[in-house]
Design a protein around this motif. Sequence first.
Motif, PDB file in Angstrom:
ATOM      1  N   LEU A 186      -6.368 -59.572   9.311  1.00 41.03           N
ATOM      2  CA  LEU A 186      -5.406 -59.419  10.405  1.00 41.03           C
ATOM      3  C   LEU A 186      -4.104 -60.163  10.108  1.00 41.03           C
ATOM      4  O   LEU A 186      -3.004 -59.652  10.370  1.00 41.03           O
ATOM      5  CB  LEU A 186      -6.008 -59.933  11.717  1.00 41.03           C
ATOM      6  CG  LEU A 186      -7.110 -59.071  12.351  1.00 41.03           C
ATOM      7  CD1 LEU A 186      -7.778 -59.816  13.496  1.00 41.03           C
ATOM      8  CD2 LEU A 186      -6.551 -57.742  12.826  1.00 41.03           C
ATOM      9  N   VAL A 190      -7.024 -60.328  19.848  1.00 40.87           N
ATOM     10  CA  VAL A 190      -7.819 -59.211  19.338  1.00 40.87           C
ATOM     11  C   VAL A 190      -9.288 -59.395  19.711  1.00 40.87           C
ATOM     12  O   VAL A 190     -10.005 -58.431  19.990  1.00 40.87           O
ATOM     13  CB  VAL A 190      -7.666 -59.099  17.809  1.00 40.87           C
ATOM     14  CG1 VAL A 190      -8.630 -58.068  17.226  1.00 40.87           C
ATOM     15  CG2 VAL A 190      -6.230 -58.719  17.462  1.00 40.87           C
ATOM     16  N   TRP A 191      -9.726 -60.666  19.744  1.00 39.83           N
ATOM     17  CA  TRP A 191     -11.122 -60.944  20.061  1.00 39.83           C
ATOM     18  C   TRP A 191     -11.423 -60.782  21.554  1.00 39.83           C
ATOM     19  O   TRP A 191     -12.580 -60.892  21.971  1.00 39.83           O
ATOM     20  CB  TRP A 191     -11.486 -62.368  19.624  1.00 39.83           C
ATOM     21  CG  TRP A 191     -11.197 -62.643  18.181  1.00 39.83           C
ATOM     22  CD1 TRP A 191     -10.261 -63.488  17.676  1.00 39.83           C
ATOM     23  CD2 TRP A 191     -11.854 -62.063  17.054  1.00 39.83           C
ATOM     24  NE1 TRP A 191     -10.286 -63.472  16.314  1.00 39.83           N
ATOM     25  CE2 TRP A 191     -11.255 -62.605  15.899  1.00 39.83           C
ATOM     26  CE3 TRP A 191     -12.885 -61.126  16.902  1.00 39.83           C
ATOM     27  CZ2 TRP A 191     -11.659 -62.251  14.613  1.00 39.83           C
ATOM     28  CZ3 TRP A 191     -13.282 -60.775  15.629  1.00 39.83           C
ATOM     29  CH2 TRP A 191     -12.672 -61.332  14.507  1.00 39.83           C
ATOM     30  N   LEU A 243      -0.097 -59.244  11.482  1.00 41.48           N
ATOM     31  CA  LEU A 243      -0.268 -59.431  12.922  1.00 41.48           C
ATOM     32  C   LEU A 243       0.349 -60.765  13.335  1.00 41.48           C
ATOM     33  O   LEU A 243       0.075 -61.798  12.717  1.00 41.48           O
ATOM     34  CB  LEU A 243      -1.753 -59.417  13.280  1.00 41.48           C
ATOM     35  CG  LEU A 243      -2.077 -59.455  14.778  1.00 41.48           C
ATOM     36  CD1 LEU A 243      -1.724 -58.125  15.424  1.00 41.48           C
ATOM     37  CD2 LEU A 243      -3.560 -59.763  14.993  1.00 41.48           C
ATOM     38  N   THR A 287      -5.966 -51.538  11.702  1.00 43.57           N
ATOM     39  CA  THR A 287      -6.832 -52.682  11.416  1.00 43.57           C
ATOM     40  C   THR A 287      -7.348 -53.317  12.707  1.00 43.57           C
ATOM     41  O   THR A 287      -8.546 -53.629  12.828  1.00 43.57           O
ATOM     42  CB  THR A 287      -6.085 -53.734  10.577  1.00 43.57           C
ATOM     43  OG1 THR A 287      -5.580 -53.124   9.384  1.00 43.57           O
ATOM     44  CG2 THR A 287      -7.010 -54.879  10.196  1.00 43.57           C
ATOM     45  N   VAL A 288      -6.461 -53.499  13.678  1.00 43.59           N
ATOM     46  CA  VAL A 288      -6.862 -54.077  14.961  1.00 43.59           C
ATOM     47  C   VAL A 288      -7.874 -53.171  15.662  1.00 43.59           C
ATOM     48  O   VAL A 288      -8.899 -53.643  16.184  1.00 43.59           O
ATOM     49  CB  VAL A 288      -5.630 -54.307  15.864  1.00 43.59           C
ATOM     50  CG1 VAL A 288      -6.054 -54.600  17.297  1.00 43.59           C
ATOM     51  CG2 VAL A 288      -4.792 -55.458  15.323  1.00 43.59           C
ATOM     52  N   PHE A 321     -11.202 -51.310   9.554  1.00 46.31           N
ATOM     53  CA  PHE A 321     -10.607 -52.646   9.382  1.00 46.31           C
ATOM     54  C   PHE A 321     -10.645 -53.139   7.932  1.00 46.31           C
ATOM     55  O   PHE A 321      -9.809 -53.954   7.536  1.00 46.31           O
ATOM     56  CB  PHE A 321     -11.194 -53.653  10.376  1.00 46.31           C
ATOM     57  CG  PHE A 321     -12.340 -54.497   9.890  1.00 46.31           C
ATOM     58  CD1 PHE A 321     -12.132 -55.585   9.066  1.00 46.31           C
ATOM     59  CD2 PHE A 321     -13.637 -54.233  10.310  1.00 46.31           C
ATOM     60  CE1 PHE A 321     -13.182 -56.381   8.657  1.00 46.31           C
ATOM     61  CE2 PHE A 321     -14.686 -55.018   9.915  1.00 46.31           C
ATOM     62  CZ  PHE A 321     -14.466 -56.098   9.074  1.00 46.31           C
ATOM     63  N   THR A 344     -10.212 -62.276  10.248  1.00 50.23           N
ATOM     64  CA  THR A 344      -9.013 -63.080  10.509  1.00 50.23           C
ATOM     65  C   THR A 344      -8.037 -63.056   9.337  1.00 50.23           C
ATOM     66  O   THR A 344      -6.841 -62.806   9.544  1.00 50.23           O
ATOM     67  CB  THR A 344      -9.400 -64.531  10.866  1.00 50.23           C
ATOM     68  OG1 THR A 344     -10.213 -64.513  12.049  1.00 50.23           O
ATOM     69  CG2 THR A 344      -8.170 -65.372  11.126  1.00 50.23           C
ATOM     70  N   VAL A 375      -1.172 -52.539  11.079  1.00 48.69           N
ATOM     71  CA  VAL A 375      -1.638 -53.474  12.104  1.00 48.69           C
ATOM     72  C   VAL A 375      -2.495 -52.748  13.143  1.00 48.69           C
ATOM     73  O   VAL A 375      -3.589 -53.207  13.506  1.00 48.69           O
ATOM     74  CB  VAL A 375      -0.446 -54.170  12.786  1.00 48.69           C
ATOM     75  CG1 VAL A 375      -0.909 -54.956  14.005  1.00 48.69           C
ATOM     76  CG2 VAL A 375       0.263 -55.100  11.807  1.00 48.69           C
ATOM     77  N   TYR A 385      -3.138 -62.739  17.333  1.00 49.90           N
ATOM     78  CA  TYR A 385      -4.368 -62.460  16.608  1.00 49.90           C
ATOM     79  C   TYR A 385      -5.615 -62.939  17.342  1.00 49.90           C
ATOM     80  O   TYR A 385      -6.672 -62.313  17.251  1.00 49.90           O
ATOM     81  CB  TYR A 385      -4.299 -63.028  15.183  1.00 49.90           C
ATOM     82  CG  TYR A 385      -4.772 -64.438  14.987  1.00 49.90           C
ATOM     83  CD1 TYR A 385      -6.045 -64.684  14.472  1.00 49.90           C
ATOM     84  CD2 TYR A 385      -3.955 -65.525  15.268  1.00 49.90           C
ATOM     85  CE1 TYR A 385      -6.482 -65.977  14.263  1.00 49.90           C
ATOM     86  CE2 TYR A 385      -4.386 -66.810  15.046  1.00 49.90           C
ATOM     87  CZ  TYR A 385      -5.648 -67.036  14.541  1.00 49.90           C
ATOM     88  OH  TYR A 385      -6.084 -68.322  14.322  1.00 49.90           O
TER      89      TYR A 385
END
Length: 544
Positions: free
Chosen positions: A69, A82-83, A74, A154-155, A129, A66, A151, A79
């Motif tokens: 991100l 993303v999960w 982001l 990393t995502v 990431f 987190t 972004v 954000y």
Amino acid sequence: MTRSAALPRDTGCLPPEAENRTTSPAEVTLSGPPEPPRRSPLRLLMHSGLMFGREFCYAAEAAFATPVLLSVGLPPSLYSLVWLISPCLGFILQPIVGSASDYCRSKLGRRRPYILALGILMVLGMTLFLNGDALVTATIKNRKQRHIWGVLITVFGVIVFDFSADFIDSPIKAYLFDVCSHEDKEKALHFHALLTGLGGAAGYLIGAIEWRNTSLGWILGSEYQVIYVFAAIIFIVLLIIHMCSIPEIPFGQDVDHQQLYLLEHNTPTYGTIESPANGNYDQNSCKSRSSSVMVKLEDNSQITCINPSREKGQKHITLKSLVKELLGMPSHYRSLCVSHLIGWTAFLSTMLFFTDFAGQVMYKGNPYAEHNSTSYITYERGVEIGSWGLCINAIFSAIYSYLQKIFLPIIGLKGTYFVGYFLFGLGTGLIGLFPNVLSTLVLCTAFGVMSSTLYTVPFNLIAEYHRKEKIERTNSGTPLNESRGKGIDCAALSAMVQLAQILVGVGVGTLVNLAGTVKVVVITSSAISLFGCCFVGLFVQYDQ
């Protein structure tokens, strides 16, 4: 799979000891290989070591995903989404792959090919990431393009890592259930919980250290690179050890009488090509060695050699049949899945956002401020304290997994399950109401109780359900039903983790936007966990 009880006797494929052995009428039909041999503690530790590596890497994600991100830019409105991507994929694919692994014909075995592939994806995701921003900064000069690619990479890394780390648990558990006796399964599950706690503790401890001003930090460039090097090396080494821990007999490969002889006599050479010392049997006495399996028959307690490959070859897994199987699973499996979903929804709500909670609520920092500002440095300090809290959680999880051995004979699985949910609900509620640094760190021990409970009790119940079903079916002379194997049951249980992540991803962003504070996350987590207390006490089946 159904096997006939009227097969002709073929003593030519039996070792002399088996031919001369007389069995009592009480002996029952077996619809598969004999019980696997007992495993040494060293073998079980080698098998369980991957849980240490997995949780070490998970700790890096939980503590830094987190903040990373948010720091790469982001948007706050995205954000939490993303999960969602990874668990959506996992929820759809997990049962399908779990069922497919029940019939995998790889030379490595049924489960290990999936474990190896997912392990490689975990390392790839972690590489992206934790190093994506540095990689983009070093290769792209344009600031706007650098921001976009930073972004995206990393995502993508978070999604790949999260998907693989969640997915890998199911084949690991199914692998354990395949190759271990019932007694060893219980022992290994405690090893899994112990090493999971220790791995998380080590990961959070590494994350809580200020690496920026150390020589290692100077050499590698940043604290994220330091954590990546530690995590990658530890995970890869333990993955190799895990793959070599306990041999599997591949599905559909020759399961000849020599292997069955070794299985029945629990010799240490099970899974190898070495012969027993006395060599008192003829390997060529069976005309066909393809997938031969020993079966004890009820009529005259005979033992024969059959070829089940035709029956297993007829088993085709389709999406339609798989959905039908999942929907038609026994009610006690369904209740266990629901309780697992409730528990993981409560647990992940707190775990995934705890360091952010510590930075914003406990320390009143701002993750969107300039990186050299006081507000952002204060936020980073809160993230470090949050990592210490998660480290306490992991340490106590390891301790509690050992204490469970003492509690289980006294309060049983039902009491252990209830206590885990109750203490977590109480702890998170107090943290949300009184976000003091010291009291929060103390109450993080309740996280460890919940973590250990989720990693042991549901899988203990799965193993117990399978054991009792086997006893009941063999006592009644009914062949074991293999249409729902251990792989799909473990996968269905693990799929609840993905569904919990979907619920958290959808709900947490909305809750935070409505309440205007991250504090609402831990309060909601507490309420869900306390509701889970009622569910595990009233609806989960413990004695069949």
